[in-house]
Design a protein around this motif. Structure first.
Motif, PDB file in Angstrom:
ATOM      1  N   PRO A 110       0.859  -1.119   0.119  1.00  0.00           N
ATOM      2  CA  PRO A 110       0.041  -0.135  -0.012  1.00  0.00           C
ATOM      3  C   PRO A 110       0.916   1.370   0.024  1.00  0.00           C
ATOM      4  O   PRO A 110       1.746   1.262   0.452  1.00  0.00           O
ATOM      5  CB  PRO A 110      -0.791  -0.167   1.344  1.00  0.00           C
ATOM      6  CG  PRO A 110      -0.009  -1.221   2.058  1.00  0.00           C
ATOM      7  CD  PRO A 110       0.682  -1.771   1.309  1.00  0.00           C
ATOM      8  N   PHE A 111       0.463   2.462  -0.588  1.00  0.00           N
ATOM      9  CA  PHE A 111       0.889   3.594  -0.700  1.00  0.00           C
ATOM     10  C   PHE A 111      -0.042   4.517  -0.865  1.00  0.00           C
ATOM     11  O   PHE A 111      -1.161   4.213  -1.106  1.00  0.00           O
ATOM     12  CB  PHE A 111       1.835   3.891  -1.656  1.00  0.00           C
ATOM     13  CG  PHE A 111       1.509   3.873  -3.119  1.00  0.00           C
ATOM     14  CD1 PHE A 111       1.243   5.053  -3.702  1.00  0.00           C
ATOM     15  CD2 PHE A 111       1.343   2.558  -3.626  1.00  0.00           C
ATOM     16  CE1 PHE A 111       0.897   5.055  -5.054  1.00  0.00           C
ATOM     17  CE2 PHE A 111       1.034   2.568  -5.027  1.00  0.00           C
ATOM     18  CZ  PHE A 111       0.783   3.673  -5.864  1.00  0.00           C
ATOM     19  N   THR A 112       0.012   5.810  -0.674  1.00  0.00           N
ATOM     20  CA  THR A 112      -0.743   6.872  -0.822  1.00  0.00           C
ATOM     21  C   THR A 112      -0.674   7.775  -2.174  1.00  0.00           C
ATOM     22  O   THR A 112       0.541   8.282  -2.329  1.00  0.00           O
ATOM     23  CB  THR A 112      -0.756   8.259   0.401  1.00  0.00           C
ATOM     24  OG1 THR A 112      -1.128   7.287   1.681  1.00  0.00           O
ATOM     25  CG2 THR A 112      -1.741   9.015   0.305  1.00  0.00           C
ATOM     26  N   GLU A 113      -1.563   7.689  -2.895  1.00  0.00           N
ATOM     27  CA  GLU A 113      -1.557   8.393  -4.365  1.00  0.00           C
ATOM     28  C   GLU A 113      -2.276   9.643  -3.986  1.00  0.00           C
ATOM     29  O   GLU A 113      -3.024   9.725  -3.624  1.00  0.00           O
ATOM     30  CB  GLU A 113      -2.555   7.588  -5.233  1.00  0.00           C
ATOM     31  CG  GLU A 113      -2.288   7.783  -6.775  1.00  0.00           C
ATOM     32  CD  GLU A 113      -1.240   7.380  -7.538  1.00  0.00           C
ATOM     33  OE1 GLU A 113      -0.458   8.308  -8.033  1.00  0.00           O
ATOM     34  OE2 GLU A 113      -1.000   6.008  -7.652  1.00  0.00           O
ATOM     35  N   ARG A 114      -1.560  10.716  -4.864  1.00  0.00           N
ATOM     36  CA  ARG A 114      -2.062  12.019  -4.923  1.00  0.00           C
ATOM     37  C   ARG A 114      -2.572  12.480  -6.335  1.00  0.00           C
ATOM     38  O   ARG A 114      -1.705  12.084  -7.256  1.00  0.00           O
ATOM     39  CB  ARG A 114      -1.171  13.008  -4.433  1.00  0.00           C
ATOM     40  CG  ARG A 114      -1.071  12.729  -2.786  1.00  0.00           C
ATOM     41  CD  ARG A 114      -0.065  13.669  -2.367  1.00  0.00           C
ATOM     42  NE  ARG A 114       0.320  13.384  -1.057  1.00  0.00           N
ATOM     43  CZ  ARG A 114      -0.142  14.255  -0.038  1.00  0.00           C
ATOM     44  NH1 ARG A 114      -0.519  15.454  -0.151  1.00  0.00           N
ATOM     45  NH2 ARG A 114       0.274  14.087   1.386  1.00  0.00           N
ATOM     46  N   GLY A 115      -3.374  13.198  -6.422  1.00  0.00           N
ATOM     47  CA  GLY A 115      -3.770  13.738  -7.806  1.00  0.00           C
ATOM     48  C   GLY A 115      -4.848  15.005  -7.712  1.00  0.00           C
ATOM     49  O   GLY A 115      -4.978  15.460  -6.363  1.00  0.00           O
ATOM     50  N   ILE A 116      -5.323  15.259  -8.749  1.00  0.00           N
ATOM     51  CA  ILE A 116      -6.242  16.361  -9.141  1.00  0.00           C
ATOM     52  C   ILE A 116      -7.556  15.921  -9.451  1.00  0.00           C
ATOM     53  O   ILE A 116      -7.405  15.253 -10.657  1.00  0.00           O
ATOM     54  CB  ILE A 116      -5.588  17.382  -9.696  1.00  0.00           C
ATOM     55  CG1 ILE A 116      -4.304  17.905  -9.183  1.00  0.00           C
ATOM     56  CG2 ILE A 116      -6.449  18.656 -10.064  1.00  0.00           C
ATOM     57  CD1 ILE A 116      -3.540  18.830  -9.923  1.00  0.00           C
TER      58      ILE A 116
END
Length: 69
Positions: A25-31
């Protein structure tokens, strides 16, 4: 029907949990580019792009998608 308290709109920066090719697992960032909250669906529909404009998530706008500053 009760309206959602979520106030996502195009241009908002968000983060959500995702998994790499090894299922870590990891944290994805976006718009957010599209957010539709229809009256008949509890979460709505969302499209999120990365900083390069590539689509990284589309579909159910689950509660795990959090707005960041």
């Amino acid at each position: 029907m009760k309206k959602s308290k979520r106030q996502l709109k195009p241009g908002d920066k968000v983060e959500f949990p995702s998994y790499d090719e090894h299922c870590k697992p990891f944290t994805e960032r976006g718009i957010v580019t599209v957010y539709v909250y229809p009256d008949f669906h509890p979460n709505g529909y969302i499209e999120i792009v990365d900083s390069d404009g590539n689509l990284i998530l589309y579909g159910n706008a689950g509660e795990d998608i959090k707005k960041v500053k």
